[in-house]
Write an enzyme that holds these catalytic residues in place. Structure first.
Site, PDB file in Angstrom:
ATOM      1  N   ASP A 162       0.798  -1.391   0.073  1.00 44.15           N
ATOM      2  CA  ASP A 162      -0.025  -0.022  -0.020  1.00 44.15           C
ATOM      3  C   ASP A 162       0.838   1.204  -0.051  1.00 44.15           C
ATOM      4  O   ASP A 162       0.426   2.397  -0.537  1.00 44.15           O
ATOM      5  CB  ASP A 162      -1.028   0.001   1.069  1.00 44.15           C
ATOM      6  CG  ASP A 162      -2.184  -1.002   1.036  1.00 44.15           C
ATOM      7  OD1 ASP A 162      -2.959  -0.828   0.164  1.00 44.15           O
ATOM      8  OD2 ASP A 162      -1.970  -2.018   1.712  1.00 44.15           O
TER       9      ASP A 162
ATOM     10  N   TYR B  88      -9.764  -0.898   2.696  1.00 38.35           N
ATOM     11  CA  TYR B  88      -9.362  -0.613   4.137  1.00 38.35           C
ATOM     12  C   TYR B  88      -9.025   0.703   4.517  1.00 38.35           C
ATOM     13  O   TYR B  88      -8.778   1.572   3.655  1.00 38.35           O
ATOM     14  CB  TYR B  88      -8.110  -1.477   4.300  1.00 38.35           C
ATOM     15  CG  TYR B  88      -8.261  -2.949   5.139  1.00 38.35           C
ATOM     16  CD1 TYR B  88      -8.657  -3.099   6.160  1.00 38.35           C
ATOM     17  CD2 TYR B  88      -8.272  -4.128   3.976  1.00 38.35           C
ATOM     18  CE1 TYR B  88      -8.864  -4.310   6.722  1.00 38.35           C
ATOM     19  CE2 TYR B  88      -8.615  -5.297   4.472  1.00 38.35           C
ATOM     20  CZ  TYR B  88      -8.761  -5.494   5.906  1.00 38.35           C
ATOM     21  OH  TYR B  88      -8.956  -6.646   6.492  1.00 38.35           O
TER      22      TYR B  88
END
Ligand SMILES: [Co+2]
Ligand SMILES: [Co+2]
Lengths: 678, 678
Positions: free
Chosen positions: B305, B389
């Site tokens: 990420d 998320y």
């Protein structure tokens, strides 16, 4: 307005009231004359009886109030007894052989006075350079003796860890003395003194203190902490009915006893109108603090603070705005005195809520539509002082069904004298000149009596592991396959299991008769615990023998009304031969624990290698673990907690029309002048 | 009154300002025409230069402001560049071969629009039962493709995880589609679609939603949470000078970049007047989220990420009273747009204090003389959204010298379609009908650039272990001996070390030239981290090859100005052959890391086996670790924090005369009527 109310009749799990304690003592005195009262405590209702009553409080028979009694009669004779309070009758009275009951605060306090007057102790103090007239500056922390094979278990003994405190207000632990008197509680006299081969002179270091005068002389207090105010102008979100609490779908009874301190019973969660049982009983049931210095007599330092002194007996009276901030509800505790009166510890338990940060949040990256919801937690706390150490025990309840036991260690290191040229040999750390703080472990045993959707539960061990199939194989071509390997613990022998950090091992307490409608996995509570050091005293060592519960991270037993405390009912001076408590109950390990009423015993804690930062008083070190619902709720159980902010894509498209705006209005920018351009 | 002020000149570690970004872009455009700007960020000053300036800000040369540039030129050509902002010159301009730079939010957002219009995607949607006219109800989460050997690294690709959202306001992840288009970012077209052999029809389950309409239709919001107000009427206890903060002896600079988000630099602690360096730089430097379902193409789900999207680029704009309560200070972030303008994220970082419970407490059991002191903490927070998320990254500073990085996971599970009779085979969990949430890990890599009393540090691994001497031997007669075994990590090869929960393994960052006056142990900061699962994708797997940093809990390297990100500078579409970043830097492992300028890389995280409780949005799951001073301070460094209450034995003897009484005056009893008898 929510309030604390109570029925006229006590809840069957309420601790004995002052009146009940007095009544039990009266009955015993009448029958057995003057004895020392070690324990007068609720004998908890048998589970079968209690369960029936809980199912139908209106018509099922109400469990009787029975007092669990331990006395020491003249001649050091120890009796276990039961008193039926309604009938006013003693229903059990049993002389114990070679077992010593818990050591009360009064017994502990007595030792120091005897030490100060004992000629042999005075002689040792003089050898250490303390003149006879300074004996009032000599202090001792009376400790359980653990087990000393030279003295056995027949005579009731304590060991006295000695300190010199030149000024009455000094931190007690900075001038340790190097010898160790042994005290006979029956004779109230010193019966031996352990003197090391190599003597360690009294330290000449300047004092270091945490009291205001000490801080002022070291430069004074910092003055740059602005107040943070925490207020609940509309009151708290919980209600109490006697000792039963309701909060955010949770309901449970808060008990308290001399031994375990806080005991939580009949923990249920109202799941959209269905009251679901989760735990029948939760408590911290035992602990042991083994010290790692092999030099005699330090092997005796491995206190079982609950079994030998009692987390209830040692508990602090808590103060508003000191131990907790906000809106607090307190519960008191009542205990017998040795002579047979009652002492009350005001504010033994505190109950309060705290803001708990974000509960959940999500933003859609496309349009920044967003939800953010804040969490609340409920804290049930006690703090106890075990001589030098303090333990804050917090039972934290979360809105999402998680229960988080948290322990905070503070207070002062146990210390021993250190010679000027001495090497600790790695068994301790010189935390201040002349002060050796020995390595030690704090190992706690949590007793979990589950009731996950009913009494019949099964424990699985869960390890996250890679697929067995190799990289490049059709089943795992890219090598990324992994899963949770679940091992059913079918017998008490199989259930003796250790922690594995590598696989993030957890233990799942499951109701295998109740499968989740979506996941098809059993309804469960997962024990997530990451601070699980092994017991460092070796197999066969004195501690290993006495603290059977600490040999494994998890034991599971079939429920038995009489199996509450995993190192045994009477812990002081047990030899560990045989090992009492868990090893005795488990025996050959053949008993089935599959789909039945089970108890899970979890040992966790920290290994503490001291550092100077821990002295002369330790900043709090927390240890925590979680009991988490998994496959228990249909979906996220906190969707109905009102959000602080929520916008949906259609509201964003409508320029914010209709968004939910309920941000906390008391929050402010830190620097006001920025508001204009911020 | 404390305030946020700033000099005219930026601090050398300040992120590039809007003006500086614009200036850099202008210079690049002038030289190279219209290009897409992926990165225009501070090129941090070289450490040698920066250290000299920090030592003497008055006369040492001020480090130059240099912009780190990554652009994509027509034809997909990627250039790395540096622009000297003072000189207005491009000092480096380098064409990359086979490397893809970070994927920007704008690139991500583009994919969905293309997907909705692509005939082959429309065809697949129709097969799934979605009519052509409903294509506006089809959404995709554009993901990095990871690495797909069929497509290589030359073409800039994304994969599109597909969802059907019948109502625009629905939770997006409850109707996953079973196919996966692949998007070419240069051509802005779908170049392939991965279609599973066995098709999974669109779920017909009723929607489950967390928005107000959804909650209202499911029974409405709970109304039994009373407000908790947190206020600081006298303001905050920290001061800001530009982006430098001072609080409770701490001082440091708060940076922020597109990649790592928050970067903390030059962290020092004022130890009774001596400013002691502790860390030169701290950041979350990389992460990887491998999913455990081996079925093609799920192996591609293992986003880095930070390296592939950027914790800065994805960061949320935070809101007062929602994300934080109390008195908050915010810092904004400025980033380039692809086309070459500047976008600002308001309130990208929030800074606030919280009450932190008890700091320390001790009661003397003899007379109940007592001290209790409350703790305060400082929280520096950002929250970023990585598609489904959310990650809240908190840097928590404690008064006692502890730094606690804490990550809170929330948001929504990544989900995939599940057939009505399908078995997850253990690789995932059906969290809702038709919704399979695959097993996954969240593995974070913390980059710790220590400066413990100076740049030359050494890392030791510390394991608490029993003595080797057997029970009954003279050295360990009672078997209780244990100690902290310290292993010096002398080379980068030796430093590749794993976690050991059994020994409570920690890593000590030591200054071996500075021994503690009492303990004689080196001044150190101890890494205490307990959530350290192993990387579950197997050795040799795609993830193992690409995420070299995740193979071990700890790596240590010799400091190098150009080694910031442990999976490499450009992460998207790397094949892992060779493994970039840490494995490449460590090479044969022969480099000495003994008593030199080192960097410790720590990988930690959680393995997440989903459960229905995580859906349709997850209650926060926290992960935390500590950097604790050990043998660093002479003694407890918080003795000078004013106590809430303190009584000494002499004060108790004087009936409380002179005790320190400073309990929080805003605290109240929960139930007012008890006050009289409470
Ligand atoms: Co300790
Ligand atoms: Co997850």
């Amino acid at each position: 307005m929510p309030s604390a109310t109570s029925d006229t009749l006590p809840h069957p799990l309420d601790p004995l009231s002052t009146g009940e304690i007095e009544s039990a003592i009266g009955i015993v005195k009448k029958a057995h004359g003057d004895v020392f009262f070690n324990v007068v405590s609720l004998h908890e209702p048998r589970k079968a009886e209690m369960t029936k009553w809980l199912e139908d409080t209106a018509s099922a028979p109400r469990p009787q109030r029975i007092a669990d009694i331990v006395v020491i009669a003249p001649g050091g004779k120890v009796y276990d007894g039961l008193v039926d309070l309604a009938d006013g009758k003693i229903t059990k009275w049993e002389l114990l052989d070679g077992l010593q009951p818990i050591i009360t605060m009064e017994e502990l306090v007595a030792v120091e006075h005897i030490c100060r007057k004992d000629p042999k102790v005075i002689e040792q103090c003089e050898i250490n350079g303390i003149p006879k007239e300074d004996m009032h500056k000599v202090y001792c922390d009376p400790w359980t003796i653990g087990f000393d094979e030279r003295h056995g278990s027949k005579i009731r003994l304590q060991q006295a860890l000695m300190y010199y405190r030149p000024n009455v207000d000094d931190c007690q632990y900075q001038y340790p003395l190097d010898f160790c008197p042994i005290y006979d509680a029956e004779k109230e006299t010193i019966v031996a003194i352990d003197i090391p081969k190599v003597r360690r002179p009294l330290s000449k270091a300047a004092p270091i203190n945490y009291h205001p005068a000490g801080v002022e002389s070291a430069g004074g207090y910092r003055n740059n902490i602005k107040p943070i105010n925490i207020t609940q102008p509309e009151g708290v979100s919980f209600t109490m009915s006697g000792r039963e609490i309701e909060w955010q779908n949770w309901k449970f009874h808060i008990g308290f006893n001399y031994r375990e301190g806080i005991v939580l019973n009949n923990i249920t969660f109202n799941d959209k109108g269905t009251v679901r049982p989760i735990f029948y009983r939760l408590s911290l049931a035992e602990m042991v603090v083994p010290y790692g210095n092999p030099e005699h007599p330090h092997q005796r330092k491995h206190a079982f603070d609950l079994g030998e002194y009692g987390a209830g007996y040692m508990t602090n009276s808590l103060a508003l705005g000191c131990d907790c901030k906000g809106s607090i509800h307190y519960l008191d505790a009542e205990f017998p005195t040795r002579a047979g009166s009652v002492r009350t510890i005001k504010n033994a338990i505190c109950i309060h809520e705290e803001d708990s940060g974000i509960l959940f949040k999500h933003t859609d990256f496309r349009d920044e539509s967003m939800i953010v919801t804040r969490a609340r937690k409920l804290v049930i706390q006690q703090i106890f002082t075990a001589a030098n150490y303090e333990y804050s025990i917090q039972w934290i309840f979360h809105q999402d069904g998680t229960i988080q036991p948290e322990i905070k260690l503070t207070g002062i290191l146990n210390t021993y004298a250190m010679g000027p040229d001495e090497d600790t040999q790695g068994w301790g750390t010189q935390v201040y000149p002349g002060v050796n703080a020995h390595n030690h472990q704090h190992l706690f045993c949590l007793r979990i009596d589950p009731n996950v959707d009913g009494p019949n539960n099964t424990v699985f061990m869960a390890d996250t592991v890679p697929s067995d199939a190799p990289v490049g194989s059709p089943e795992n071509y890219y090598g990324n396959a992994f899963y949770a390997k679940r091992t059913k613990l079918t017998t008490t022998g199989e259930a003796k299991t250790d922690y594995n950090g590598d696989t993030s091992r957890t233990w799942d307490i499951c109701n295998t008769s109740r499968l989740h409608p979506y996941s098809k996995k059993p309804s469960s509570y997962k024990l997530v615990s990451r601070e699980v050091p092994r017991l460092l005293p070796k197999e066969g060592s004195l501690v290993w023998k006495r603290a059977g519960f600490a040999r494994h991270a998890v034991h599971v037993t079939k429920y038995d009304d009489d199996q509450l405390w995993p190192a045994g009912r009477h812990v002081p001076q047990t030899s560990g031969e045989p090992s009492l408590g868990l090893p005795e109950w488990i025996g050959n390990g053949q008993q089935s624990i599959d789909d039945t009423d089970v108890v899970l015993w979890h040992t966790f804690g920290v290994t503490h290698i001291p550092a100077p930062e821990d002295f002369p008083v330790m900043p709090v070190e927390p240890i925590t673990l979680l009991l988490r619902p998994r496959n228990f709720f249909a979906s996220n159980p906190v969707l109905d907690v009102p959000p602080s902010f929520c916008s949906t894509p259609s509201q964003v498209a409508a320029n914010g029309k209709g968004v939910t705006e309920a941000a906390d209005r008391m929050s402010r920018l830190a620097f006001g002048e920025e508001k204009a351009n911020g």
